[in-house]
Write a protein that holds these residues in place. Structure first.
Motif, short mmCIF file in Angstrom:
data_model
loop_
_atom_site.label_atom_id
_atom_site.label_comp_id
_atom_site.label_asym_id
_atom_site.label_seq_id
_atom_site.Cartn_x
_atom_site.Cartn_y
_atom_site.Cartn_z
N MET A 173 -27.27 -33.91 38.80
CA MET A 173 -28.08 -33.54 37.39
C MET A 173 -27.95 -34.93 36.72
N LEU A 174 -26.68 -35.69 36.84
CA LEU A 174 -26.62 -36.68 36.20
C LEU A 174 -27.66 -37.75 36.64
N ARG A 175 -27.69 -38.01 37.78
CA ARG A 175 -28.63 -39.10 38.26
C ARG A 175 -30.00 -38.90 38.03
N LYS A 176 -30.30 -37.73 37.61
CA LYS A 176 -31.96 -37.49 37.60
C LYS A 176 -32.32 -37.91 36.30
N GLY A 177 -31.55 -38.12 35.53
CA GLY A 177 -31.96 -38.76 34.21
C GLY A 177 -32.92 -38.01 33.19
N PHE A 178 -32.37 -36.74 33.31
CA PHE A 178 -33.33 -35.68 32.34
C PHE A 178 -33.27 -36.02 30.71
N ASN A 179 -34.32 -35.71 30.29
CA ASN A 179 -34.13 -35.73 28.64
C ASN A 179 -33.41 -34.59 28.12
N TYR A 180 -33.01 -34.62 26.67
CA TYR A 180 -32.26 -33.71 26.26
C TYR A 180 -32.59 -32.15 26.33
N ARG A 181 -34.01 -32.14 26.04
CA ARG A 181 -34.64 -30.67 25.90
C ARG A 181 -34.41 -30.08 27.78
N THR A 182 -34.82 -31.00 28.31
CA THR A 182 -34.79 -30.44 29.94
C THR A 182 -33.43 -30.29 30.35
N LEU A 183 -32.48 -31.10 29.81
CA LEU A 183 -31.11 -30.92 30.20
C LEU A 183 -30.56 -29.42 29.67
N PHE A 184 -30.98 -29.50 28.36
CA PHE A 184 -30.56 -28.11 27.66
C PHE A 184 -30.97 -26.84 28.48
N TRP A 185 -31.99 -26.89 28.94
CA TRP A 185 -32.82 -25.94 29.70
C TRP A 185 -32.22 -25.57 31.08
N LEU A 186 -32.01 -26.82 31.74
CA LEU A 186 -31.57 -26.79 33.08
C LEU A 186 -29.94 -26.35 33.04
N THR A 187 -29.16 -26.68 32.19
CA THR A 187 -27.87 -26.35 32.18
C THR A 187 -27.72 -24.76 31.83
N GLY A 188 -28.54 -24.47 30.86
CA GLY A 188 -28.50 -22.93 30.69
C GLY A 188 -29.19 -22.13 31.73
N GLY A 189 -30.30 -22.63 32.28
CA GLY A 189 -30.70 -21.71 33.48
C GLY A 189 -29.86 -21.71 34.60
N LEU A 190 -29.01 -22.84 35.04
CA LEU A 190 -28.15 -22.76 36.12
C LEU A 190 -26.89 -21.79 35.71
N ALA A 191 -26.51 -22.10 34.41
CA ALA A 191 -25.50 -20.95 34.01
C ALA A 191 -25.88 -19.84 34.20
N PHE A 192 -27.21 -19.40 33.87
CA PHE A 192 -27.38 -18.00 34.17
C PHE A 192 -27.33 -17.56 35.30
N PHE A 193 -27.92 -18.39 36.34
CA PHE A 193 -28.06 -17.82 37.75
C PHE A 193 -26.68 -18.19 38.58
#
Length: 489
Positions: A140-160
């Protein structure tokens, strides 16, 4: 624990996990933890003293972050004192066998669940040692996501991830990503951590493996394994609604790129596969053989032990082969990494289990079991489930779990054995699971993340978003009442 209620609904032997062979099936057959003593001590000096000791112990638990004392200490002492008081009173009345039986039943209830949790924790620690979670974070760190994408990605991964890896481990993993990527941006870290805690708790609510409370309900044989998953949509609403509102205030910017390369250790993928096989074995033991799921989990620990033996025995040959390959390729970095590879030892993973959590759980189970034996839970059950509509009682208890840990809340409900439909049992499972998200101190995930993101994710920072989280809490309840109306019949 709740076998009496289950037996009334299902004449064949209850398919519960965590009960020991034939004796445990009898012992935990409906009455195990619903035992109420022959003596009503609720109006006695002994009863008041026991209640006061429990309240004091739990006040110390809630002050853990302030006084820096592990939460297991006060409840362990409180459990000993409460059962000591019970034993003394029953000896004086010539009923020592009754109190002894009740204590043994309560202890066996804990032991079954502890073994289940111990195996799960051992697998999680094994995957951590093999750097599975570090590799995910690195990706996830290497992908260089912006803040909003990172917000949804970490939340989504936490949920699943939390339905499998438990909400505490998942929350800590996602928090590590956020704090590293957005280092210095306290506002975003606070917002992202809130989202992670809400998502992890919501994800854990629809799976028997996602949280101790869901594990307890499945153990009691009240809800079949597959029926928990009808909570998926309500849990998803609980996560998505506040997440959507919070995401509106996130700036559309990109954090500084962070490069981190992590290579998983040998056997990591196979340990993941063994964990999934272990879960499958536990479920099949419960659903097909009517045997306690703990049998499948302990068998799965055997899988891990055999694999650990294989890794140790085959390590020299594996290292020699890899050195030859990396030397031929001229990959000095991987050659250097080989020097840090150590044989895998499953017992080291067992030793790294969350023993404070397990001992805290023991103390809570024994305290609540003792108070129930004195008659207090009968009074509480009468007040909540006879005086109120069960729906309101379950909703209020979910809010209470934001202040009082959801483990004693759920254990108390299970010990009360209120006569409720499957829909109501699923409702208290949902509310106890996600109610802790209302405050940062309301769940193990929240407390752990506060420690990891100290100074960025705070109690007050979370409290400012409590109204939005409460909106998701109410919405998830309404969705469950509407979508799963047939289960309330």
């Amino acid at each position: 624990m709740l076998m009496r209620h289950h037996a009334l609904r299902q004449p064949r032997p209850a398919r519960r996990w965590l009960f020991l062979w034939a004796m445990a099936l009898l012992i935990f057959s409906p009455c195990a933890l619903a035992i109420t003593g022959e003596l009503d001590l609720t109006s006695s000096t002994t009863g008041f003293l026991a209640l006061g000791i429990f309240i004091l112990a739990y006040a110390l638990v809630m002050a853990e972050e302030k006084i820096h004392m592990r939460k297991s200490k006060p409840v362990l002492v409180a459990a000993g004192i409460i059962w000591g008081l019970i034993g003394w009173v029953y000896v004086q009345n010539g009923l020592s066998e009754t109190s002894e039986y009740a204590f043994r039943m309560t202890l066996l209830e804990f032991t079954e669940l502890m073994l289940f949790l111990l195996v799960a924790m051992t697998y999680i620690n094994a995957m951590e040692e093999r750097r599975v979670f570090d590799a995910l974070r690195s990706w996830m760190l290497r992908k260089g996501f912006n803040y909003r994408t990172l917000f949804w990605l970490t939340g989504g991964l936490a949920f699943f991830l939390s339905p499998i890896a438990d909400n505490l481990t998942t929350a800590l993993l996602m928090c590590a990503v956020i704090t590293k990527v957005a280092e210095g941006d306290k506002r975003f870290i606070n917002l992202a951590c809130i989202n992670i805690v809400v998502a992890a708790n919501a994800g854990g609510a629809f799976s028997p493996f996602g949280d101790i409370t869901t594990l307890m309900v499945w153990q009691a044989g009240i809800i079949p394994f597959q029926e928990f998953f009808i909570l998926f949509v309500p849990a998803l609403v609980n996560f998505l609604l506040p997440a959507t509102i919070m995401s509106l205030v996130i700036k559309d910017q990109k954090p500084a790129s962070v490069y981190e390369e992590v290579i998983m250790k040998r056997g990591a993928r196979r340990i993941i596969a063994l964990f999934l096989l272990t879960i499958t074995t536990a479920v099949l033991c419960h659903t097909l053989l009517d045997l306690p799921p703990v049998l499948g989990m302990m068998t799965g620990l055997g899988y891990l032990q055999f694999f650990g033996f294989y890794l140790r025995k085959s390590l020299p040959k594996s290292l020699a082969r890899k050195r030859e390959i990396y030397s031929r390729e001229g990959d000095n970095k991987k050659l250097a990494q080989l020097g840090s590879v150590v044989p895998f030892d499953v017992f080291n993973r067992v030793a790294r289990a969350e023993w404070d959590t397990l001992l805290f759980f023991y103390g809570v189970v024994m305290c609540v079991g003792g108070l129930g034996f004195m008659g207090y839970l009968g009074l509480l059950s009468e007040a909540l489930y006879s005086g109120w509509n069960p729906t309101w009682a379950n909703v209020v208890l979910g809010v209470v779990s934001a202040v009082v840990d959801n483990i004693p809340v759920m254990f108390a409900v299970l010990t009360m054995q209120p006569a409720m439909s499957d829909g109501q049992w699923l409702l208290i499972t949902l509310t106890a699971g996600v109610g802790g998200s209302l405050l940062s101190i309301g769940s193990a995930a929240g407390v752990a993340v506060m420690g990891q993101a100290r100074g960025s994710y705070t109690f007050m920072g979370h409290l400012r978003w409590t109204p939005v989280i409460l909106l998701g809490y109410v919405a998830s309840i309404l969705v469950h009442l509407w979508l799963n109306a047939a289960s309330f019949g």
